[in-house]
Design an enzyme around this catalytic site. Sequence first.
Site, PDB file in Angstrom:
ATOM      1  N   ARG A  96      -9.615   0.738   8.726  1.00 21.70           N
ATOM      2  CA  ARG A  96      -9.160  -0.622   9.014  1.00 21.70           C
ATOM      3  C   ARG A  96     -10.254  -1.454   9.672  1.00 21.70           C
ATOM      4  O   ARG A  96     -10.014  -2.628   9.983  1.00 21.70           O
ATOM      5  CB  ARG A  96      -7.954  -0.557   9.951  1.00 21.70           C
ATOM      6  CG  ARG A  96      -6.611  -0.881   9.295  1.00 21.70           C
ATOM      7  CD  ARG A  96      -5.543  -0.694  10.352  1.00 21.70           C
ATOM      8  NE  ARG A  96      -4.314  -1.379  10.115  1.00 21.70           N
ATOM      9  CZ  ARG A  96      -3.274  -0.881   9.462  1.00 21.70           C
ATOM     10  NH1 ARG A  96      -3.342   0.302   8.917  1.00 21.70           N
ATOM     11  NH2 ARG A  96      -2.156  -1.577   9.352  1.00 21.70           N
TER      12      ARG A  96
ATOM     13  N   ARG B 194      11.626  -5.501   4.959  1.00 27.29           N
ATOM     14  CA  ARG B 194      11.308  -4.090   4.657  1.00 27.29           C
ATOM     15  C   ARG B 194      12.269  -3.138   5.365  1.00 27.29           C
ATOM     16  O   ARG B 194      12.585  -3.307   6.526  1.00 27.29           O
ATOM     17  CB  ARG B 194       9.874  -3.785   5.102  1.00 27.29           C
ATOM     18  CG  ARG B 194       9.523  -2.299   5.019  1.00 27.29           C
ATOM     19  CD  ARG B 194       8.040  -2.050   5.017  1.00 27.29           C
ATOM     20  NE  ARG B 194       7.383  -2.410   6.250  1.00 27.29           N
ATOM     21  CZ  ARG B 194       6.054  -2.314   6.433  1.00 27.29           C
ATOM     22  NH1 ARG B 194       5.277  -1.874   5.456  1.00 27.29           N
ATOM     23  NH2 ARG B 194       5.523  -2.659   7.574  1.00 27.29           N
TER      24      ARG B 194
ATOM     25  N   ARG C  98      -0.300  -8.880  13.467  1.00 28.31           N
ATOM     26  CA  ARG C  98      -0.911  -7.897  12.560  1.00 28.31           C
ATOM     27  C   ARG C  98      -1.704  -8.587  11.463  1.00 28.31           C
ATOM     28  O   ARG C  98      -2.754  -8.106  11.047  1.00 28.31           O
ATOM     29  CB  ARG C  98       0.164  -6.983  11.977  1.00 28.31           C
ATOM     30  CG  ARG C  98       0.638  -5.944  13.007  1.00 28.31           C
ATOM     31  CD  ARG C  98       2.033  -5.439  12.709  1.00 28.31           C
ATOM     32  NE  ARG C  98       2.132  -4.761  11.453  1.00 28.31           N
ATOM     33  CZ  ARG C  98       3.235  -4.715  10.708  1.00 28.31           C
ATOM     34  NH1 ARG C  98       4.331  -5.316  11.105  1.00 28.31           N
ATOM     35  NH2 ARG C  98       3.227  -4.062   9.578  1.00 28.31           N
TER      36      ARG C  98
ATOM     37  N   ARG D 158      11.435  -1.237  10.968  1.00 26.48           N
ATOM     38  CA  ARG D 158      10.409  -0.865  11.943  1.00 26.48           C
ATOM     39  C   ARG D 158      10.354  -1.867  13.095  1.00 26.48           C
ATOM     40  O   ARG D 158      10.501  -3.064  12.879  1.00 26.48           O
ATOM     41  CB  ARG D 158       9.039  -0.801  11.248  1.00 26.48           C
ATOM     42  CG  ARG D 158       8.804   0.509  10.518  1.00 26.48           C
ATOM     43  CD  ARG D 158       7.580   0.492   9.644  1.00 26.48           C
ATOM     44  NE  ARG D 158       6.396  -0.118  10.225  1.00 26.48           N
ATOM     45  CZ  ARG D 158       5.231  -0.198   9.602  1.00 26.48           C
ATOM     46  NH1 ARG D 158       5.090   0.315   8.374  1.00 26.48           N
ATOM     47  NH2 ARG D 158       4.201  -0.769  10.165  1.00 26.48           N
TER      48      ARG D 158
ATOM     49  N   LYS E 271       0.828  -1.214   0.000  1.00 24.64           N
ATOM     50  CA  LYS E 271       0.000   0.000   0.000  1.00 24.64           C
ATOM     51  C   LYS E 271       0.867   1.270   0.000  1.00 24.64           C
ATOM     52  O   LYS E 271       0.647   2.177  -0.789  1.00 24.64           O
ATOM     53  CB  LYS E 271      -0.945   0.023   1.220  1.00 24.64           C
ATOM     54  CG  LYS E 271      -1.895  -1.165   1.281  1.00 24.64           C
ATOM     55  CD  LYS E 271      -2.832  -1.071   2.457  1.00 24.64           C
ATOM     56  CE  LYS E 271      -2.172  -1.105   3.807  1.00 24.64           C
ATOM     57  NZ  LYS E 271      -1.407  -2.351   4.090  1.00 24.64           N
TER      58      LYS E 271
HETATM   59  P1  ADP Z   1       2.142  -1.900   3.178  1.00 23.27           P
HETATM   60  O1  ADP Z   1       2.157  -0.391   3.165  1.00 23.27           O
HETATM   61  O2  ADP Z   1       0.920  -2.463   2.535  1.00 23.27           O
HETATM   62  O3  ADP Z   1       2.396  -2.456   4.544  1.00 23.27           O
HETATM   63  P2  ADP Z   1       4.723  -1.685   1.790  1.00 23.27           P
HETATM   64  O4  ADP Z   1       4.465  -0.792   0.636  1.00 23.27           O
HETATM   65  O5  ADP Z   1       5.446  -1.111   2.963  1.00 23.27           O
HETATM   66  O6  ADP Z   1       3.341  -2.395   2.266  1.00 23.27           O
HETATM   67  O7  ADP Z   1       5.531  -2.970   1.234  1.00 23.27           O
HETATM   68  C1  ADP Z   1       5.955  -4.006   2.114  1.00 23.27           C
HETATM   69  C2  ADP Z   1       7.316  -4.534   1.628  1.00 23.27           C
HETATM   70  O8  ADP Z   1       7.135  -5.248   0.401  1.00 23.27           O
HETATM   71  C3  ADP Z   1       8.361  -3.458   1.353  1.00 23.27           C
HETATM   72  O9  ADP Z   1       9.619  -3.937   1.744  1.00 23.27           O
HETATM   73  C4  ADP Z   1       8.289  -3.266  -0.168  1.00 23.27           C
HETATM   74  O10 ADP Z   1       9.525  -2.833  -0.717  1.00 23.27           O
HETATM   75  C5  ADP Z   1       7.922  -4.653  -0.651  1.00 23.27           C
HETATM   76  N1  ADP Z   1       7.059  -4.652  -1.852  1.00 23.27           N
HETATM   77  C6  ADP Z   1       6.056  -3.778  -2.143  1.00 23.27           C
HETATM   78  N2  ADP Z   1       5.472  -4.121  -3.314  1.00 23.27           N
HETATM   79  C7  ADP Z   1       6.098  -5.227  -3.760  1.00 23.27           C
HETATM   80  C8  ADP Z   1       5.952  -6.048  -4.938  1.00 23.27           C
HETATM   81  N3  ADP Z   1       5.015  -5.794  -5.864  1.00 23.27           N
HETATM   82  N4  ADP Z   1       6.769  -7.105  -5.061  1.00 23.27           N
HETATM   83  C9  ADP Z   1       7.721  -7.376  -4.115  1.00 23.27           C
HETATM   84  N5  ADP Z   1       7.917  -6.640  -3.005  1.00 23.27           N
HETATM   85  C10 ADP Z   1       7.109  -5.572  -2.822  1.00 23.27           C
HETATM   86  P1  ADP Z   2       1.241  -1.892   7.756  1.00 24.91           P
HETATM   87  O1  ADP Z   2       0.678  -1.369   6.491  1.00 24.91           O
HETATM   88  O2  ADP Z   2       2.598  -2.468   7.634  1.00 24.91           O
HETATM   89  O3  ADP Z   2       0.283  -2.747   8.528  1.00 24.91           O
HETATM   90  P2  ADP Z   2       0.793   0.677   9.047  1.00 24.91           P
HETATM   91  O4  ADP Z   2       1.915   1.615   8.956  1.00 24.91           O
HETATM   92  O5  ADP Z   2      -0.414   0.909   8.215  1.00 24.91           O
HETATM   93  O6  ADP Z   2       1.426  -0.739   8.819  1.00 24.91           O
HETATM   94  O7  ADP Z   2       0.297   0.560  10.546  1.00 24.91           O
HETATM   95  C1  ADP Z   2       1.202   0.343  11.620  1.00 24.91           C
HETATM   96  C2  ADP Z   2       0.422   0.276  12.926  1.00 24.91           C
HETATM   97  O8  ADP Z   2      -0.211   1.539  13.176  1.00 24.91           O
HETATM   98  C3  ADP Z   2      -0.718  -0.744  12.962  1.00 24.91           C
HETATM   99  O9  ADP Z   2      -0.256  -2.044  13.309  1.00 24.91           O
HETATM  100  C4  ADP Z   2      -1.615  -0.144  14.053  1.00 24.91           C
HETATM  101  O10 ADP Z   2      -1.097  -0.365  15.352  1.00 24.91           O
HETATM  102  C5  ADP Z   2      -1.496   1.352  13.756  1.00 24.91           C
HETATM  103  N1  ADP Z   2      -2.545   1.805  12.807  1.00 24.91           N
HETATM  104  C6  ADP Z   2      -2.344   2.282  11.546  1.00 24.91           C
HETATM  105  N2  ADP Z   2      -3.525   2.601  10.978  1.00 24.91           N
HETATM  106  C7  ADP Z   2      -4.489   2.327  11.872  1.00 24.91           C
HETATM  107  C8  ADP Z   2      -5.912   2.400  11.861  1.00 24.91           C
HETATM  108  N3  ADP Z   2      -6.582   2.839  10.780  1.00 24.91           N
HETATM  109  N4  ADP Z   2      -6.584   2.019  12.981  1.00 24.91           N
HETATM  110  C9  ADP Z   2      -5.920   1.577  14.070  1.00 24.91           C
HETATM  111  N5  ADP Z   2      -4.589   1.451  14.138  1.00 24.91           N
HETATM  112  C10 ADP Z   2      -3.861   1.816  13.054  1.00 24.91           C
END
Ligand code: ADP
Ligand code: ADP
Length: 218
Positions: A90, A129, A173, A162, A15
């Site tokens: 979420r 990541r 998660r 992170r 995302k």
């Molecule tokens: P989210 O915001 O949904 O948690 P991220 O954008 O942070 O996901 O991506 C999670 C990890 O996967 C990062 O290390 C990113 O570089 C990697 N990643 C994102 N898109 C792809 C893809 N299409 N193929 C392989 N790795 C990816």
């Molecule tokens: P990822 O895409 O890798 O799950 P985020 O950066 O979106 O991670 O979220 C990291 C953390 O921040 C979540 O595990 C949660 O604790 C908190 N968080 C983010 N967005 C929300 C939301 N919409 N509602 C509740 N908690 C949230």
Amino acid sequence: MGKFIVLLGPPGAGKGTQAERIAEELSIPHVSSGDLFRENLGNETELGKKAKGFMDSGKLVPDEITISMVAERLSRTDCKDGALLDGFPRTPFQAQELDAILKKNGNVICCVPYIMVSDQDLLERLTGRWTCKAAGHIYHQTFNPPKDSGICDIDGSALYQRDDDKKETIEKRLAVFHEQTAPLIEYYREKDLLVEVDGTQPIEKVTEAILKSVQSKK
Ligand code: ADP
Ligand code: ADP
């Protein structure tokens, strides 16, 4: 009417990676609830202190903190013509609150691309990541490495792993996603806003598919 897009998908689906690209392409701000929380953690604000324990254990931060934080962000002038939401909503309750926030200004969500990736792939993505300290730019040690190890290509700041990207927290998660966030898939499907995107493709292909999905819901 503004262009408000919700990027849906489990943790690690891509995302944040996609949002950086799509927001630039569509000239709308990227609003990430996770980034907003991490800014508050970094600045040691009251909100950050309240959120920390929940984030460290992989749980959702309570709604009364989360919803007002996102509502404040969306009330800023840069969001008047639209925004790309990442990580919010979420839960179905947050989704209803978002609808109400947008409705106040006559806005609605136009499209919900749902980035699909299997749990096994997600674990690999999240454990590899690397995130940039300055602005949250996202890398992967194997799938999307920076040019210079440990340094952000875009702003030269240090990359870090992170605290919540460790195996136990990732598993928590993912469980939270399946229990609390997955009901949103049907919520948005019923509203005819959901477009499924294969998130296992290379990053550029996923970007193309998301842009196409946004076009299809114009
Ligand atoms: P989210 O915001 O949904 O948690 P991220 O954008 O942070 O996901 O991506 C999670 C990890 O996967 C990062 O290390 C990113 O570089 C990697 N990643 C994102 N898109 C792809 C893809 N299409 N193929 C392989 N790795 C990816
Ligand atoms: P990822 O895409 O890798 O799950 P985020 O950066 O979106 O991670 O979220 C990291 C953390 O921040 C979540 O595990 C949660 O604790 C908190 N968080 C983010 N967005 C929300 C939301 N919409 N509602 C509740 N908690 C949230």
